[in-house]
Design a protein around this motif. Structure first.
Motif, mmCIF file in Angstrom:
data_model
loop_
_atom_site.group_PDB
_atom_site.id
_atom_site.type_symbol
_atom_site.label_atom_id
_atom_site.label_comp_id
_atom_site.label_asym_id
_atom_site.label_seq_id
_atom_site.Cartn_x
_atom_site.Cartn_y
_atom_site.Cartn_z
ATOM 1 N N TYR A 15 12.247 -45.007 93.767
ATOM 2 C CA TYR A 15 11.864 -46.152 94.597
ATOM 3 C C TYR A 15 12.165 -47.460 93.879
ATOM 4 C CZ TYR A 15 9.197 -42.405 96.785
ATOM 5 O OH TYR A 15 8.842 -41.221 97.376
ATOM 6 N N PRO A 16 12.419 -48.523 94.636
ATOM 7 C CA PRO A 16 12.599 -49.837 94.009
ATOM 8 C C PRO A 16 11.322 -50.265 93.296
ATOM 9 C CG PRO A 16 13.329 -49.844 96.312
ATOM 10 C CD PRO A 16 12.615 -48.549 96.096
ATOM 11 N N ALA A 17 11.488 -51.003 92.217
ATOM 12 C CA ALA A 17 10.330 -51.479 91.455
ATOM 13 C C ALA A 17 10.029 -52.934 91.820
ATOM 14 C CB ALA A 17 10.600 -51.364 89.961
ATOM 15 N N ASN A 18 8.750 -53.298 91.768
ATOM 16 C CA ASN A 18 8.351 -54.681 92.028
ATOM 17 C C ASN A 18 7.507 -55.210 90.876
ATOM 18 O OD1 ASN A 18 5.269 -54.614 92.722
ATOM 19 N ND2 ASN A 18 6.137 -52.907 93.892
ATOM 20 N N ARG A 19 7.374 -56.529 90.834
ATOM 21 C CA ARG A 19 6.610 -57.183 89.767
ATOM 22 C C ARG A 19 5.161 -57.423 90.167
ATOM 23 N NH1 ARG A 19 9.918 -62.437 89.703
ATOM 24 N NH2 ARG A 19 9.764 -61.899 91.926
ATOM 25 N N GLY A 20 4.811 -57.055 91.393
ATOM 26 C CA GLY A 20 3.452 -57.282 91.858
ATOM 27 C C GLY A 20 3.180 -58.707 92.285
ATOM 28 N N SER A 21 4.230 -59.454 92.576
ATOM 29 C CA SER A 21 4.061 -60.862 92.944
ATOM 30 C C SER A 21 4.002 -61.034 94.454
ATOM 31 C CB SER A 21 5.226 -61.690 92.387
ATOM 32 O OG SER A 21 6.435 -61.324 93.046
ATOM 33 N N VAL A 22 3.482 -62.176 94.879
ATOM 34 C CA VAL A 22 3.460 -62.510 96.306
ATOM 35 C C VAL A 22 4.882 -62.582 96.841
ATOM 36 C CG1 VAL A 22 2.876 -64.298 97.983
ATOM 37 C CG2 VAL A 22 1.265 -63.719 96.172
ATOM 38 N N GLU A 23 5.795 -63.134 96.024
ATOM 39 C CA GLU A 23 7.189 -63.254 96.464
ATOM 40 C C GLU A 23 7.789 -61.883 96.762
ATOM 41 O OE1 GLU A 23 5.957 -66.832 94.328
ATOM 42 O OE2 GLU A 23 5.872 -64.692 93.815
ATOM 43 N N ALA A 59 6.782 -41.383 85.789
ATOM 44 C CA ALA A 59 7.965 -42.227 85.623
ATOM 45 C C ALA A 59 9.200 -41.629 86.285
ATOM 46 C CB ALA A 59 8.219 -42.473 84.133
ATOM 47 N N GLU A 60 9.380 -40.321 86.149
ATOM 48 C CA GLU A 60 10.573 -39.690 86.723
ATOM 49 C C GLU A 60 10.582 -39.807 88.245
ATOM 50 O OE1 GLU A 60 12.905 -35.370 86.710
ATOM 51 O OE2 GLU A 60 11.201 -35.709 85.376
ATOM 52 N N SER A 67 -10.990 -33.749 65.663
ATOM 53 C CA SER A 67 -10.651 -34.714 66.712
ATOM 54 C C SER A 67 -9.676 -34.107 67.696
ATOM 55 C CB SER A 67 -10.063 -35.992 66.109
ATOM 56 O OG SER A 67 -8.827 -35.719 65.482
ATOM 57 N N ILE A 68 -9.748 -34.608 68.904
ATOM 58 C CA ILE A 68 -8.778 -34.267 69.937
ATOM 59 C C ILE A 68 -8.274 -35.582 70.511
ATOM 60 C CG2 ILE A 68 -9.834 -32.040 70.506
ATOM 61 C CD1 ILE A 68 -11.201 -33.346 72.864
ATOM 62 N N SER A 69 -7.160 -35.537 71.190
ATOM 63 C CA SER A 69 -6.594 -36.769 71.737
ATOM 64 C C SER A 69 -6.533 -36.689 73.249
ATOM 65 C CB SER A 69 -5.193 -37.006 71.173
ATOM 66 O OG SER A 69 -4.337 -35.923 71.505
ATOM 67 N N VAL A 70 -6.729 -37.834 73.860
ATOM 68 C CA VAL A 70 -6.656 -37.898 75.312
ATOM 69 C C VAL A 70 -5.229 -38.259 75.700
ATOM 70 C CG1 VAL A 70 -7.317 -40.320 75.384
ATOM 71 C CG2 VAL A 70 -7.678 -38.902 77.388
ATOM 72 N N PRO A 71 -4.654 -37.586 76.689
ATOM 73 C CA PRO A 71 -3.290 -37.915 77.115
ATOM 74 C C PRO A 71 -3.235 -39.300 77.746
ATOM 75 C CG PRO A 71 -4.283 -36.265 78.568
ATOM 76 C CD PRO A 71 -5.223 -36.453 77.432
ATOM 77 N N THR A 72 -2.490 -40.187 77.123
ATOM 78 C CA THR A 72 -2.479 -41.593 77.523
ATOM 79 C C THR A 72 -2.158 -41.792 79.002
ATOM 80 O OG1 THR A 72 -1.860 -42.270 75.290
ATOM 81 C CG2 THR A 72 -1.399 -43.818 77.071
ATOM 82 N N GLY A 73 -1.141 -41.123 79.494
ATOM 83 C CA GLY A 73 -0.690 -41.374 80.849
ATOM 84 C C GLY A 73 -1.643 -40.922 81.930
ATOM 85 N N THR A 74 -2.657 -40.135 81.604
ATOM 86 C CA THR A 74 -3.572 -39.638 82.624
ATOM 87 C C THR A 74 -4.982 -40.187 82.439
ATOM 88 O OG1 THR A 74 -4.053 -37.695 81.263
ATOM 89 C CG2 THR A 74 -2.301 -37.486 82.898
ATOM 90 N N SER A 80 5.248 -50.342 91.460
ATOM 91 C CA SER A 80 5.268 -51.349 90.401
ATOM 92 C C SER A 80 6.242 -50.971 89.290
ATOM 93 C CB SER A 80 3.866 -51.530 89.812
ATOM 94 O OG SER A 80 3.572 -50.459 88.920
ATOM 95 N N ARG A 81 6.639 -51.970 88.511
ATOM 96 C CA ARG A 81 7.538 -51.708 87.384
ATOM 97 C C ARG A 81 6.892 -50.783 86.353
ATOM 98 N NH1 ARG A 81 9.897 -57.402 85.321
ATOM 99 N NH2 ARG A 81 7.670 -57.887 85.287
ATOM 100 N N GLN A 82 5.571 -50.857 86.221
ATOM 101 C CA GLN A 82 4.869 -49.976 85.281
ATOM 102 C C GLN A 82 5.111 -48.506 85.580
ATOM 103 O OE1 GLN A 82 0.924 -51.713 86.114
ATOM 104 N NE2 GLN A 82 0.699 -51.934 83.897
ATOM 105 N N SER A 83 5.251 -48.190 86.854
ATOM 106 C CA SER A 83 5.378 -46.786 87.252
ATOM 107 C C SER A 83 6.595 -46.125 86.642
ATOM 108 C CB SER A 83 5.456 -46.675 88.783
ATOM 109 O OG SER A 83 6.680 -47.208 89.270
ATOM 110 N N GLN A 84 7.620 -46.913 86.288
ATOM 111 C CA GLN A 84 8.862 -46.364 85.756
ATOM 112 C C GLN A 84 8.918 -46.357 84.233
ATOM 113 O OE1 GLN A 84 12.096 -48.465 87.627
ATOM 114 N NE2 GLN A 84 11.586 -47.731 89.681
ATOM 115 N N ASP A 85 7.833 -46.803 83.596
ATOM 116 C CA ASP A 85 7.787 -46.872 82.135
ATOM 117 C C ASP A 85 7.154 -45.591 81.585
ATOM 118 O OD1 ASP A 85 7.418 -47.378 79.459
ATOM 119 O OD2 ASP A 85 6.483 -49.349 79.747
ATOM 120 N N PRO A 86 7.919 -44.697 80.973
ATOM 121 C CA PRO A 86 7.377 -43.414 80.522
ATOM 122 C C PRO A 86 6.330 -43.545 79.422
ATOM 123 C CG PRO A 86 9.607 -43.719 79.692
ATOM 124 C CD PRO A 86 9.356 -44.825 80.668
ATOM 125 N N ARG A 87 6.228 -44.714 78.783
ATOM 126 C CA ARG A 87 5.218 -44.910 77.744
ATOM 127 C C ARG A 87 3.811 -44.979 78.323
ATOM 128 N NH1 ARG A 87 7.671 -50.231 75.180
ATOM 129 N NH2 ARG A 87 7.776 -50.607 77.448
#
Length: 279
Positions: free
Chosen positions: A66-74, A60-61, A242-249, A48-55
């Motif tokens: 791999y090619p990215a997709n939008r998750g659509s039927v097409e 992401a790396e 406080s502690i923070s949770v790593p967003t990406g995991t 998916s396209r999300q996989s390549q977004d480092p945020r």
């Protein structure tokens, strides 16, 4: 001589080729994480396209290979994978019959409620894409790491909190992870179940010993972050460790939860939150 001739004759017989692995496409980040963890690289057609977004993506790396997709039927009709991994709420599931007619099997991933669900889903998907042994190895290693983290008990009343005021009560993988680490989930103790909002009034009356903050490092709209900017909350945060949770995991509740758990424990140890006499 007869033995040698027999060996030569046997070696001349055609050998049965190994069955090729099915080609796979994943259409959302949670499916991407499982696929990258257990698949053979050669069987991945697209992520998916999300996989390549480092945020949001911890992979992401690697995903840029791999090619990215939008998750659509097409996209799926164009790529023609043998298997498409989709989220349970994927709106295009109504087209599963159309995709099946083109040779694509749609597999919906359930949303995990706990660590056991994460392990089971990984093993099941690994089997379905022809990588069952890899799935067993990866989940066994993840189980070992999680058990090592659960050896210590910490008596803190912890509250998981997002900028919107959202939290996680009983029956969520967040609650399961908190208790596995020997902590007490304040939201669950106060009767909250599932995903919901922790009222600010209740937080003022009964603050936790420790906050676990999620997504506070990400930009949010004023409406979505009003709770997190409230002066009463800011005062409580200033007075409470406080502690923070790593967003990406954190957001998918898969095997990557063990990475999040290790980072949480590291932060707890820095705060000295282990029970006296344990190390």
């Amino acid at each position: 001589m007869l033995g040698l001739l027999a060996i030569l004759c046997l070696s001349a017989l055609p050998t049965q080729a190994a069955e090729p692995l099915p080609s796979v496409v994943s259409t959302d980040l949670c499916a991407d994480l499982i696929l990258l963890n257990v698949a053979d690289p050669g069987q991945i057609l697209s992520l998916s396209r999300q996989s390549q977004d480092p945020r949001v993506s911890p992979v992401a790396e690697a995903a840029h290979a791999y090619p990215a997709n939008r998750g659509s039927v097409e996209d799926l009709l164009y790529l023609k994978p043998d298997i498409a991994l989709v989220y349970l709420g994927w709106t295009a599931r109504r087209h599963a019959d159309l995709l099946a007619s083109q040779g694509t099997r749609v597999i919906a991933l359930p949303y995990p409620r706990n660590w056991s669900d994460a392990l089971e889903t990984t093993r099941r998907i690994a089997v379905q894409i022809g990588r069952g042994e890899v799935g067993k190895i990866k989940t066994a290693e993840a189980e070992r790491r999680m058990r090592a983290l659960a050896d210590r008990t910490r008596p803190d009343r912890l509250l998981y909190l997002r900028p919107s005021g959202g939290t996680a009560g009983k029956g969520t993988y967040v609650d399961d992870l908190i208790t596995r680490l020997g902590l007490r989930n304040l939201a669950a103790e106060q009767g909250q179940t599932g995903w919901g909002r922790f009222p600010l009034e209740r937080l003022v009356r009964s603050p936790p010993d420790l906050f676990l903050l999620g997504y506070f490092d990400q930009a949010r709209s004023p409406a979505d972050s009003a709770y997190g900017r409230h002066p009463l909350l800011r005062a409580i945060l200033d007075a409470t460790p406080s502690i923070s949770v790593p967003t990406g995991t954190w957001g998918c509740g898969g095997l990557e939860l063990v990475d999040a758990a290790e980072q949480i424990v590291t932060q707890l140890d820095r705060l000295g939150r282990a029970r006296p006499g344990q190390d």
